[in-house]
Design an enzyme around this catalytic site. Structure first.
Site, PDB file in Angstrom:
ATOM      1  N   ALA A  10       0.803  -1.226   0.000  1.00 35.85           N
ATOM      2  CA  ALA A  10       0.000   0.000   0.000  1.00 35.85           C
ATOM      3  C   ALA A  10       0.832   1.272   0.000  1.00 35.85           C
ATOM      4  CB  ALA A  10      -0.924   0.007   1.219  1.00 35.85           C
ATOM      5  N   VAL A  61       5.561  -9.393   2.496  1.00 33.04           N
ATOM      6  CA  VAL A  61       4.682 -10.536   2.249  1.00 33.04           C
ATOM      7  C   VAL A  61       5.452 -11.774   1.796  1.00 33.04           C
ATOM      8  CG1 VAL A  61       2.660  -9.113   1.721  1.00 33.04           C
ATOM      9  CG2 VAL A  61       4.203  -9.824  -0.144  1.00 33.04           C
ATOM     10  N   ASN A  87      -2.358  -6.799  -3.449  1.00 35.52           N
ATOM     11  CA  ASN A  87      -1.806  -5.891  -4.452  1.00 35.52           C
ATOM     12  C   ASN A  87      -0.291  -5.995  -4.577  1.00 35.52           C
ATOM     13  OD1 ASN A  87      -1.554  -3.213  -6.062  1.00 35.52           O
ATOM     14  ND2 ASN A  87      -0.372  -2.839  -4.197  1.00 35.52           N
ATOM     15  N   TYR A 153       7.820 -12.730 -15.457  1.00 34.84           N
ATOM     16  CA  TYR A 153       6.777 -11.871 -14.881  1.00 34.84           C
ATOM     17  C   TYR A 153       5.402 -12.306 -15.372  1.00 34.84           C
ATOM     18  CZ  TYR A 153       3.736  -7.895 -14.086  1.00 34.84           C
ATOM     19  OH  TYR A 153       2.673  -7.109 -13.712  1.00 34.84           O
ATOM     20  N   GLY A 184      -3.679  -3.068 -17.546  1.00 32.36           N
ATOM     21  CA  GLY A 184      -2.702  -2.987 -18.614  1.00 32.36           C
ATOM     22  C   GLY A 184      -1.629  -1.989 -18.233  1.00 32.36           C
ATOM     23  N   PHE A 190       6.047   1.355 -11.305  1.00 34.41           N
ATOM     24  CA  PHE A 190       6.223  -0.024 -11.771  1.00 34.41           C
ATOM     25  C   PHE A 190       7.441  -0.168 -12.677  1.00 34.41           C
ATOM     26  CE2 PHE A 190       5.489  -3.255 -15.033  1.00 34.41           C
ATOM     27  CZ  PHE A 190       5.130  -4.371 -14.294  1.00 34.41           C
TER      28      PHE A 190
END
Length: 253
Positions: A10, A61, A87, A153, A184, A190
């Site tokens: 987050a 995580v 996420n 990926y 997309g 990113f």
């Protein structure tokens, strides 16, 4: 009574956008997770400015023991999680599969697949027991078909699709809903992460097209969770207008 939403990853991008979207919608208390203390503190402070109640959890995580500890040590008033937004995820590198970095592969697999599984396993049993809940997995158009130099990926996001579908099958006899949101081209950090901080190379990804934003995806996530209880938004593919698939993008010169 407010619903409790847990959002992994987050601290930036789609995860942060989801946090602000739920906060502004009202009626939600947010558990925000991340592995960067400074960023988590910053997002938490800004979300709290909306008047939303927030519980930040600093852990990775990928580390199962940390996930277990974080969930088991939740204060009693935060334990009944209504919505889990898986996420946390990333892409690293854009090389041919036979030239990829082992460490990049491990990080993607451990985050995108194992991290999602860790949180699902820890949170969903409570949803089943309480007879309510919604799992939102952030997949990708990359999970529909491989593209050149992104095979690992793409494979992790194909796994997200399969795991989401499998969970939905396993929960069919319960009221718990499961959704796969597949973005997309989204302009967040990113690409900067994928290219290991090469900002110039990352910026070229978005040249000649108006990409999606984290807010666009957060709108879809909120919509899915607010559908009537008898409606399950199973899967949503969200593309920029001039993007047709993971590898077909029309760019204005």
């Amino acid at each position: 009574m407010s619903k409790i939403v847990l959002i992994t990853g987050a601290t930036s991008g789609i995860g942060a956008a989801c946090a602000f979207r739920f906060a502004k919608a009202g009626g939600y208390d947010l558990i925000l997770t991340g592995r960067n203390a400074r960023k988590l503190e910053d997002v938490t402070a800004r979300v709290k400015e909306t008047g939303c109640r927030v519980l930040p959890l600093l852990f990775d995580v990928r580390v199962r023991e940390s996930c277990i500890r974080a969930v088991e040590q939740l204060p009693s008033e935060w334990r009944e999680i209504d919505i889990l937004v898986n996420n946390a995820g990333l892409a690293l590198g854009l090389e041919p599969e036979f030239e990829g970095r082992f460490e990049d592969w491990d990080t993607m697999i451990d985050t995108n697949i194992k991290g999602l599984l860790n949180m699902t396993r820890l949170v969903v049993p409570g949803m089943v027991e309480r007879g309510r809940g919604h799992v939102i997995n952030i997949g990708s158009v990359a999970g529909d078909a491989a593209y050149a130099n992104g095979g690992v990926y793409c494979a992790t996001k194909a796994a997200v699709k399969t795991l989401t579908d499998g969970l939905r099958l396993d929960l069919a006899a319960t009221p718990v809903r499961v959704t796969n949101v597949k973005p997309g081209l989204v302009e967040t950090n990113f690409s900067n992460v994928r290219f290991h901080g090469d900002t110039q190379r990352a910026s070229r990804v978005y040249e000649g097209i108006e990409p999606l934003t984290g807010d666009d995806i957060a709108d879809v996530v909120l919509y899915a969770t607010q559908a009537p209880a008898h409606v399950q938004i199973a899967e949503v593919l969200v593309l920029a207008t001039h993007q047709a698939s993971g590898s077909v993008i029309h760019r204005e010169s």
